[in-house]
Enzyme design. Sequence first.
Site, PDB file in Angstrom:
ATOM      1  N   ARG A   1     -37.100  97.102  30.197  1.00 41.26           N
ATOM      2  CA  ARG A   1     -37.267  95.688  29.849  1.00 41.26           C
ATOM      3  C   ARG A   1     -38.682  95.221  30.229  1.00 41.26           C
ATOM      4  NH1 ARG A   1     -31.868  95.543  32.043  1.00 41.26           N
ATOM      5  NH2 ARG A   1     -32.556  94.714  34.044  1.00 41.26           N
TER       6      ARG A   1
ATOM      7  N   LYS B   1     -36.634  75.695  28.875  1.00 40.14           N
ATOM      8  CA  LYS B   1     -35.824  75.692  27.647  1.00 40.14           C
ATOM      9  C   LYS B   1     -34.339  75.688  27.974  1.00 40.14           C
ATOM     10  CE  LYS B   1     -34.126  79.015  25.009  1.00 40.14           C
ATOM     11  NZ  LYS B   1     -34.019  80.251  24.216  1.00 40.14           N
TER      12      LYS B   1
ATOM     13  N   GLU C   1     -33.231  72.356  22.773  1.00 43.87           N
ATOM     14  CA  GLU C   1     -32.845  73.242  21.663  1.00 43.87           C
ATOM     15  C   GLU C   1     -31.369  73.085  21.289  1.00 43.87           C
ATOM     16  OE1 GLU C   1     -33.298  77.471  22.354  1.00 43.87           O
ATOM     17  OE2 GLU C   1     -32.873  77.954  20.272  1.00 43.87           O
TER      18      GLU C   1
ATOM     19  N   LYS D   1     -36.703  71.923  19.756  1.00 42.71           N
ATOM     20  CA  LYS D   1     -36.612  73.264  19.134  1.00 42.71           C
ATOM     21  C   LYS D   1     -35.396  73.273  18.217  1.00 42.71           C
ATOM     22  CE  LYS D   1     -36.356  78.186  20.226  1.00 42.71           C
ATOM     23  NZ  LYS D   1     -36.899  79.249  21.054  1.00 42.71           N
TER      24      LYS D   1
HETATM   25  P1  13P Z   1     -34.639  83.285  17.672  1.00 46.87           P
HETATM   26  O1  13P Z   1     -35.959  82.901  17.071  1.00 46.87           O
HETATM   27  O2  13P Z   1     -34.361  84.752  17.667  1.00 46.87           O
HETATM   28  O3  13P Z   1     -33.508  82.430  17.146  1.00 46.87           O
HETATM   29  O4  13P Z   1     -34.745  82.951  19.221  1.00 46.87           O
HETATM   30  C1  13P Z   1     -35.247  81.753  19.604  1.00 46.87           C
HETATM   31  C2  13P Z   1     -34.601  81.342  20.857  1.00 46.87           C
HETATM   32  O5  13P Z   1     -35.250  81.154  21.854  1.00 46.87           O
HETATM   33  C3  13P Z   1     -33.151  81.135  20.868  1.00 46.87           C
HETATM   34  O6  13P Z   1     -32.794  80.436  22.025  1.00 46.87           O
END
Ligand code: 13P
Length: 342
Positions: free
Chosen positions: A46, A136, A177, A219
């Site tokens: 990772r 986030k 998000e 987001k």
């Molecule tokens: P994806 O662009 O793969 O949807 O991932 C963005 C993300 O941070 C999801 O929480």
Amino acid sequence: MKTENLESVARKLVAPGKGILAADESSGTIEKRLKSISVPSTEENRRAYREILFTTAGASEFISGVILFDETIRQKTHDGRTFVKALEEQRIIPGIKVDKGAKPMANFAGEKITEGLDGLRDRLAEYLQLGARFAKWRAVIAIGDTIPTPTCIASNAEALARYAALCQEADLVPIVEPEVLMDGAHTIERHFEVTQQTLENVFHALYEHRVVLEGMLLKPNMVLSGKDCPQQASVQEVAEATVRCMKRVVPAAVPGLVFLSGGQTDLQATEHLNAMNQLPNLPWQLSFSFGRALQAPVLKAWKGDSANVTAAERAFHHRAWCNSKARFGKYSEEMETAKAIT
Ligand code: 13P
């Protein structure tokens, strides 16, 4: 809370031509990604994989910030610099995923609620110490015959707003998000309706919790036909529906929208972003915070073999360049086979 700091970081994250790399996959998700290239998910694999993403020369021209995971913010490059330091040296802003994942919501079959508010104030203080400047939190809304319910949408919106308020108190820019999933056979019209309803709830909750809109980023998902919908909307239709939906509910005080890719192919995500940026009268920066759409070609090129690191770096640089062009509405398909010209 220092509002000017929050505003300044939020604006830097959506600086023209730049966007965010989401590299904050949880342990379960990164295991799935590595498995797709037959690489076991050990801590060292990772780390080695993410070092490629964080140290590719020249990528900082297109990448303003990187979202890290709890394990990753504590890891180092092979030459002993913390990832945070390596990013800062390139003027890339480190961020951190702070939710604890979307869990089944009691009494609401098929729906999820994101956990992680307990102890969040203390965790945010630690992440700030470790160098994070933004955070986030992802809420997940699924579409089905009888879902989403208003209760699921409202509960997730409330959690997002409480998270955002705590972030701003801690001097971290919250990325909010609320992802309406593209899984299912629903039409683009249904995705539009659910996205609008979700964002209405989210902005109502943000307002109630006194979140400073200038010091946050949204987001969102793009507005799309469901993955299994027989009638797939065109690139232009997706761009127009998404911007129309956002204009109805996202205040112009929000500095930027950083779209997730959500299971689109890397090319689709770039095309959609590009088409949106060609539309007139956009009140916010329209940018990206892609996970899969930035990483898919990198994983494919790397395959877990150190001999492929240069090819993987090239793939990342190229994808980031294409998305940077899409930020200006200047991406074209020919760029897929072209060398990045900056
Ligand atoms: P994806 O662009 O793969 O949807 O991932 C963005 C993300 O941070 C999801 O929480």
